[in-house]
Design an enzyme around this catalytic site. Sequence first.
Site, short mmCIF file in Angstrom:
data_model
loop_
_atom_site.label_atom_id
_atom_site.label_comp_id
_atom_site.label_asym_id
_atom_site.label_seq_id
_atom_site.Cartn_x
_atom_site.Cartn_y
_atom_site.Cartn_z
N HIS A 69 -45.81 -1.98 7.96
CA HIS A 69 -46.35 -0.61 8.00
C HIS A 69 -45.84 0.12 9.24
O HIS A 69 -45.81 -0.48 10.30
CB HIS A 69 -47.87 -0.64 8.02
CG HIS A 69 -48.47 0.72 8.22
ND1 HIS A 69 -48.52 1.66 7.22
CD2 HIS A 69 -48.99 1.31 9.33
CE1 HIS A 69 -49.07 2.77 7.68
NE2 HIS A 69 -49.36 2.59 8.97
N GLU A 120 0.86 -1.19 0.00
CA GLU A 120 0.00 0.00 0.00
C GLU A 120 0.89 1.24 0.00
O GLU A 120 1.74 1.40 0.88
CB GLU A 120 -0.93 -0.01 1.22
CG GLU A 120 -1.75 1.26 1.40
CD GLU A 120 -2.58 1.64 0.19
OE1 GLU A 120 -3.44 0.86 -0.20
OE2 GLU A 120 -2.34 2.74 -0.39
N GLY A 156 -7.03 1.12 3.40
CA GLY A 156 -8.48 1.19 3.19
C GLY A 156 -8.87 1.93 1.92
O GLY A 156 -10.03 1.91 1.52
N GLY A 157 -7.89 2.63 1.31
CA GLY A 157 -8.12 3.24 -0.01
C GLY A 157 -9.18 4.34 -0.02
O GLY A 157 -9.43 5.01 0.98
N THR A 158 -9.80 4.49 -1.17
CA THR A 158 -10.73 5.60 -1.43
C THR A 158 -11.95 5.57 -0.52
O THR A 158 -12.30 6.57 0.11
CB THR A 158 -11.20 5.55 -2.89
OG1 THR A 158 -10.07 5.44 -3.74
CG2 THR A 158 -12.00 6.78 -3.27
C1 LIG Z 1 -16.30 11.20 -3.06
C2 LIG Z 1 -16.60 9.76 -3.32
C3 LIG Z 1 -17.72 9.18 -2.76
C4 LIG Z 1 -18.01 7.85 -2.99
N1 LIG Z 1 -19.14 7.30 -2.43
C5 LIG Z 1 -19.43 6.01 -2.66
C6 LIG Z 1 -20.57 5.41 -2.05
O1 LIG Z 1 -21.31 6.05 -1.32
N2 LIG Z 1 -20.81 4.09 -2.29
C7 LIG Z 1 -19.99 3.35 -3.09
O2 LIG Z 1 -20.25 2.17 -3.27
N3 LIG Z 1 -18.91 3.89 -3.67
C8 LIG Z 1 -18.60 5.19 -3.47
N4 LIG Z 1 -17.48 5.73 -4.03
C9 LIG Z 1 -16.62 4.87 -4.87
C10 LIG Z 1 -15.76 3.98 -3.97
O3 LIG Z 1 -15.07 4.77 -3.03
C11 LIG Z 1 -14.77 3.20 -4.81
O4 LIG Z 1 -15.49 2.55 -5.83
C12 LIG Z 1 -14.06 2.16 -4.00
O5 LIG Z 1 -13.33 2.75 -2.95
C13 LIG Z 1 -13.10 1.39 -4.94
O6 LIG Z 1 -12.20 0.71 -4.22
P1 LIG Z 1 -11.04 -0.10 -4.91
O7 LIG Z 1 -11.07 -1.40 -4.18
O8 LIG Z 1 -11.14 -0.18 -6.36
O9 LIG Z 1 -9.71 0.71 -4.61
P2 LIG Z 1 -9.34 2.05 -3.72
O10 LIG Z 1 -10.24 2.07 -2.57
O11 LIG Z 1 -9.32 3.15 -4.64
O12 LIG Z 1 -7.93 1.65 -3.21
C14 LIG Z 1 -6.82 1.52 -4.01
C15 LIG Z 1 -5.58 1.56 -3.13
O13 LIG Z 1 -4.45 1.21 -3.92
C16 LIG Z 1 -3.35 2.01 -3.53
N5 LIG Z 1 -2.43 2.05 -4.67
C17 LIG Z 1 -2.64 2.59 -5.90
N6 LIG Z 1 -1.59 2.39 -6.70
C18 LIG Z 1 -0.67 1.73 -5.96
C19 LIG Z 1 0.64 1.25 -6.22
N7 LIG Z 1 1.19 1.36 -7.43
N8 LIG Z 1 1.32 0.64 -5.22
C20 LIG Z 1 0.74 0.50 -4.00
N9 LIG Z 1 -0.49 0.91 -3.70
C21 LIG Z 1 -1.19 1.51 -4.66
C22 LIG Z 1 -3.99 3.35 -3.21
O14 LIG Z 1 -3.17 4.10 -2.34
C23 LIG Z 1 -5.29 2.93 -2.56
O15 LIG Z 1 -5.17 2.84 -1.16
C24 LIG Z 1 -17.15 7.05 -3.81
C25 LIG Z 1 -15.99 7.62 -4.35
C26 LIG Z 1 -15.72 8.96 -4.12
C27 LIG Z 1 -14.48 9.54 -4.72
#
Ligand SMILES: Cc1cc2nc3c(=O)[nH]c(=O)nc-3n(C[C@H](O)[C@H](O)[C@H](O)COP(=O)(O)OP(=O)(O)OC[C@H]3O[C@@H](n4cnc5c(N)ncnc54)[C@H](O)[C@@H]3O)c2cc1C
Length: 461
Positions: A438, A33, A38-40
């Site tokens: 209801h 990571e 926990g990412g996005t």
């Molecule tokens: C403002 C906003 C609101 C949202 N609201 C919702 C919602 O209400 N409900 C919903 O279902 N979805 C929502 N989403 C979408 C949702 O957040 C994403 O679809 C979801 O987090 C996708 O996760 P993922 O598993 O693809 O990767 P991510 O969660 O994006 O994680 C990817 C991880 O990989 C790491 N990484 C990237 N490249 C590398 C590398 N080369 N080496 C090491 N690590 C790397 C990054 O640092 C990151 O931690 C929202 C998105 C945004 C932006």
Amino acid sequence: MTAYDAIIIGTGQAGPALARRIAGVGMQVAVVERGRFGGTCINTGCTPTKTLVASAYAAHVARRGADYGFSAGDVKVDMKRVKARKDHVVGLANRGVERSLKTLESCRVFEAHARFVSPREVQVGGEVLTSDRIFINVGARATVPNIPGLDQVDYLTNSSMMDIDFLPRHLLVLGGSYIGLEFGQMYRRFGSEVSIVEAGPRLISREDEDVSAALADILAREGITVLPGAKCLRINKQGDDIVMTVDRGGISELRGSHLLIATGRRPNTDDLGLDHAGVKRDQRGYIVVDDELRTSVPGIWALGDCNGKGAFTHTSWNDYQIVAANLFDGESRRVSDRIPAYALYTDPPLGRAGMSEADVRKSGRPVLIARLAMEDVSRAFEKGETEGFMKILVDAETKEILGASFLGTSGDEAIHCVLDAMYAKAPYTLLRRAMHIHPTVAEFIPTMLDDLVPLPGSVAG
Ligand SMILES: Cc1cc2nc3c(=O)[nH]c(=O)nc-3n(C[C@H](O)[C@H](O)[C@H](O)COP(=O)(O)OP(=O)(O)OC[C@H]3O[C@@H](n4cnc5c(N)ncnc54)[C@H](O)[C@@H]3O)c2cc1C
């Protein structure tokens, strides 16, 4: 070079669960990571935005006190405390993912950027890791459009919005889709002036026209300036103001104090060394995968937003379930088995399942539709939240439900009644006989199906 049974790049929604599954069968797994655990979803997406939406909703209800028989006085939002609440919730989730991975037996965590150097090798900091099974879960980031002058102003994205602990005087939002609308409404409710600028002819253009129109109306009634059909030509700074020059059939200027760019997402696949591994990407940078999420290179899978098969936390989680079931449970699960479903967390929220009205019209099949205004839903009426409507689309021949849009209070929850019936491939007549509780929004699903009529413009209509 260190060999592992599996390497997982990224700790979004799929990676950590997959790591636990792989380690659980006694295999050695490396998790890499480069950013926040926990990412996005956890750090800059769902969790913080829905926490902020909850604060904004509370302020909104407090302002409507007179409607409910109380007075909360002059409601002023303290953005430092709003942010602190958001940070607390995010922190719990973020630390939870970090701790679960770092304490996982058979799992080694690397906090670094990962880059392929060959189909079986990944460079991680100064080390090269090797494995026959590599899982890519690198997610996506905000797209920044190429608009003259944009690089000269301090703009915000969904990530930098997370650091805001003050009230923007006037938030300009470029992009009238899901992310832009959630932020726009929440900041209006916090007390900012808000203008939403959308190049397309209407907001949330992937939704049906009646959904777009109803939501635009709801936002406008809250005092948000909604500008569809507005092409942003130029952005520049004038004193403390950010000035957008827009073309809406005539050229005009729009002034604000802050600018949020919400014009879409792009996959984090440009700095992953995919060419060294021979992993194919499509024209937009998404990793090409088959129905079981295998990339063009045997032994490499791509899960979550980076494969372009979904852009939601639940689609990424479902990707994990598909890969794990196929690899460890001898199952044959496929992406094409899932039904599109998502919610937009405006207030009222929009819950969506399956096809839209526009989709079914295009499909050329005979379709029936049932539509109910939230004004006629007793639970909505009792709550004083009567905006929006629900509609369900049914195949006139097979009687299966094709899709639904619920724009209304609890629409994000009630939609699951329809979604589960769709997974069961049950005829709508089964749902019509179900006795719902209801007073709930969901209780009207069986009764509204009594009033199906041919969809105008479809073969049945
Ligand atoms: C403002 C906003 C609101 C949202 N609201 C919702 C919602 O209400 N409900 C919903 O279902 N979805 C929502 N989403 C979408 C949702 O957040 C994403 O679809 C979801 O987090 C996708 O996760 P993922 O598993 O693809 O990767 P991510 O969660 O994006 O994680 C990817 C991880 O990989 C790491 N990484 C990237 N490249 C590398 C590398 N080369 N080496 C090491 N690590 C790397 C990054 O640092 C990151 O931690 C929202 C998105 C945004 C932006």
